[in-house]
Scaffold this motif. Structure first.
Motif, PDB file in Angstrom:
ATOM      1  N   ALA A 145       8.533   8.334 -36.703  1.00 34.51           N
ATOM      2  CA  ALA A 145       8.882   8.334 -35.277  1.00 34.51           C
ATOM      3  C   ALA A 145       7.657   8.492 -34.382  1.00 34.51           C
ATOM      4  O   ALA A 145       7.723   8.215 -33.189  1.00 34.51           O
ATOM      5  N   LEU A 146       6.525   8.911 -34.960  1.00 36.93           N
ATOM      6  CA  LEU A 146       5.321   9.168 -34.172  1.00 36.93           C
ATOM      7  C   LEU A 146       4.364   7.975 -34.087  1.00 36.93           C
ATOM      8  O   LEU A 146       3.398   8.027 -33.349  1.00 36.93           O
ATOM      9  N   LEU A 147       4.640   6.896 -34.846  1.00 41.28           N
ATOM     10  CA  LEU A 147       3.718   5.755 -34.848  1.00 41.28           C
ATOM     11  C   LEU A 147       3.539   5.129 -33.473  1.00 41.28           C
ATOM     12  O   LEU A 147       2.503   4.556 -33.183  1.00 41.28           O
ATOM     13  N   ASP A 148       4.546   5.223 -32.625  1.00 39.96           N
ATOM     14  CA  ASP A 148       4.449   4.650 -31.278  1.00 39.96           C
ATOM     15  C   ASP A 148       4.255   5.712 -30.205  1.00 39.96           C
ATOM     16  O   ASP A 148       4.453   5.445 -29.022  1.00 39.96           O
ATOM     17  N   GLU A 149       3.852   6.887 -30.613  1.00 34.20           N
ATOM     18  CA  GLU A 149       3.586   7.987 -29.690  1.00 34.20           C
ATOM     19  C   GLU A 149       2.084   8.045 -29.424  1.00 34.20           C
ATOM     20  O   GLU A 149       1.311   8.475 -30.280  1.00 34.20           O
ATOM     21  N   PRO A 150       1.642   7.591 -28.226  1.00 30.37           N
ATOM     22  CA  PRO A 150       0.201   7.514 -27.929  1.00 30.37           C
ATOM     23  C   PRO A 150      -0.550   8.842 -28.041  1.00 30.37           C
ATOM     24  O   PRO A 150      -1.742   8.848 -28.314  1.00 30.37           O
ATOM     25  N   SER A 151       0.124   9.952 -27.866  1.00 22.50           N
ATOM     26  CA  SER A 151      -0.571  11.235 -27.988  1.00 22.50           C
ATOM     27  C   SER A 151      -0.799  11.610 -29.456  1.00 22.50           C
ATOM     28  O   SER A 151      -1.573  12.516 -29.747  1.00 22.50           O
ATOM     29  N   PHE A 152      -0.152  10.886 -30.375  1.00 21.57           N
ATOM     30  CA  PHE A 152      -0.291  11.163 -31.797  1.00 21.57           C
ATOM     31  C   PHE A 152      -1.080  10.082 -32.532  1.00 21.57           C
ATOM     32  O   PHE A 152      -1.912  10.372 -33.376  1.00 21.57           O
ATOM     33  N   VAL A 153      -0.791   8.804 -32.213  1.00 24.36           N
ATOM     34  CA  VAL A 153      -1.450   7.666 -32.873  1.00 24.36           C
ATOM     35  C   VAL A 153      -2.059   6.760 -31.820  1.00 24.36           C
ATOM     36  O   VAL A 153      -1.379   6.332 -30.888  1.00 24.36           O
ATOM     37  N   GLN A 154      -3.343   6.480 -31.972  1.00 25.05           N
ATOM     38  CA  GLN A 154      -4.019   5.536 -31.072  1.00 25.05           C
ATOM     39  C   GLN A 154      -4.287   4.255 -31.858  1.00 25.05           C
ATOM     40  O   GLN A 154      -4.955   4.286 -32.891  1.00 25.05           O
ATOM     41  N   TRP A 155      -3.733   3.147 -31.371  1.00 24.75           N
ATOM     42  CA  TRP A 155      -3.964   1.831 -31.977  1.00 24.75           C
ATOM     43  C   TRP A 155      -5.118   1.200 -31.225  1.00 24.75           C
ATOM     44  O   TRP A 155      -5.009   0.911 -30.042  1.00 24.75           O
ATOM     45  N   ARG A 156      -6.235   0.981 -31.895  1.00 23.47           N
ATOM     46  CA  ARG A 156      -7.414   0.407 -31.245  1.00 23.47           C
ATOM     47  C   ARG A 156      -7.543  -1.064 -31.594  1.00 23.47           C
ATOM     48  O   ARG A 156      -7.461  -1.442 -32.759  1.00 23.47           O
ATOM     49  N   GLY A 157      -7.780  -1.877 -30.584  1.00 24.07           N
ATOM     50  CA  GLY A 157      -8.001  -3.305 -30.797  1.00 24.07           C
ATOM     51  C   GLY A 157      -6.789  -3.984 -31.405  1.00 24.07           C
ATOM     52  O   GLY A 157      -6.119  -3.431 -32.248  1.00 24.07           O
ATOM     53  N   GLY A 158      -6.485  -5.157 -30.947  1.00 23.13           N
ATOM     54  CA  GLY A 158      -5.329  -5.875 -31.466  1.00 23.13           C
ATOM     55  C   GLY A 158      -4.032  -5.191 -31.072  1.00 23.13           C
ATOM     56  O   GLY A 158      -4.012  -4.191 -30.365  1.00 23.13           O
ATOM     57  N   ARG A 159      -2.941  -5.756 -31.527  1.00 23.93           N
ATOM     58  CA  ARG A 159      -1.628  -5.204 -31.225  1.00 23.93           C
ATOM     59  C   ARG A 159      -1.261  -4.119 -32.234  1.00 23.93           C
ATOM     60  O   ARG A 159      -1.637  -4.200 -33.393  1.00 23.93           O
ATOM     61  N   ALA A 160      -0.502  -3.151 -31.766  1.00 17.86           N
ATOM     62  CA  ALA A 160       0.020  -2.132 -32.674  1.00 17.86           C
ATOM     63  C   ALA A 160       0.897  -2.804 -33.720  1.00 17.86           C
ATOM     64  O   ALA A 160       1.584  -3.806 -33.420  1.00 17.86           O
ATOM     65  N   HIS A 161       0.858  -2.309 -34.928  1.00 13.96           N
ATOM     66  CA  HIS A 161       1.679  -2.801 -36.041  1.00 13.96           C
ATOM     67  C   HIS A 161       1.278  -4.203 -36.507  1.00 13.96           C
ATOM     68  O   HIS A 161       2.048  -4.861 -37.195  1.00 13.96           O
ATOM     69  N   HIS A 162       0.101  -4.658 -36.156  1.00 12.56           N
ATOM     70  CA  HIS A 162      -0.397  -5.984 -36.544  1.00 12.56           C
ATOM     71  C   HIS A 162      -1.594  -5.758 -37.469  1.00 12.56           C
ATOM     72  O   HIS A 162      -2.569  -5.124 -37.063  1.00 12.56           O
ATOM     73  N   TYR A 163      -1.525  -6.298 -38.683  1.00 11.99           N
ATOM     74  CA  TYR A 163      -2.543  -5.998 -39.695  1.00 11.99           C
ATOM     75  C   TYR A 163      -3.322  -7.206 -40.174  1.00 11.99           C
ATOM     76  O   TYR A 163      -4.256  -7.074 -40.947  1.00 11.99           O
ATOM     77  N   GLU A 164      -2.944  -8.400 -39.736  1.00 12.90           N
ATOM     78  CA  GLU A 164      -3.612  -9.606 -40.193  1.00 12.90           C
ATOM     79  C   GLU A 164      -5.053  -9.670 -39.675  1.00 12.90           C
ATOM     80  O   GLU A 164      -5.387  -9.068 -38.678  1.00 12.90           O
ATOM     81  N   ALA A 165      -5.865 -10.451 -40.354  1.00 14.90           N
ATOM     82  CA  ALA A 165      -7.270 -10.620 -39.981  1.00 14.90           C
ATOM     83  C   ALA A 165      -7.401 -11.037 -38.527  1.00 14.90           C
ATOM     84  O   ALA A 165      -6.606 -11.815 -38.016  1.00 14.90           O
ATOM     85  N   ALA A 166      -8.418 -10.508 -37.893  1.00 22.52           N
ATOM     86  CA  ALA A 166      -8.670 -10.810 -36.478  1.00 22.52           C
ATOM     87  C   ALA A 166      -9.242 -12.204 -36.330  1.00 22.52           C
ATOM     88  O   ALA A 166      -9.863 -12.749 -37.185  1.00 22.52           O
TER      89      ALA A 166
END
Length: 70
Positions: free
Chosen positions: A49-70
């Motif tokens: 439940a915390l993966l989309d909580e900005p105070s807990f997880v910061q997704w840097r660069g690219g979209r959150a939950h996106h893992y494919e090569a840049a």
């Protein structure tokens, strides 16, 4: 502004994202399931439940939950 304790870095050219907790590398994630497993091993078994909580997880660069090569 405080930095979230979990950082998911931008996708690498080969795919996958480095994940850290308070500056310590947890591993290279290729999916949300990988991130959750790293967090479980770090002592956070109910982190889904915390993966989309900005105070807990910061997704840097690219979209959150996106893992494919840049």
């Amino acid at each position: 502004m405080a930095v979230a304790p979990i950082i998911v870095y931008p996708p690498l050219g080969t795919g996958g994202r480095r994940v850290t907790a308070r500056g310590q590398i947890l591993g290279l994630a290729y999916s949300d399931a990988d991130v959750l497993e790293f967090l479980r091993r770090a002592g956070l078994p109910d982190a889904e439940a915390l993966l989309d909580e900005p105070s807990f997880v910061q997704w840097r660069g690219g979209r959150a939950h996106h893992y494919e090569a840049a």
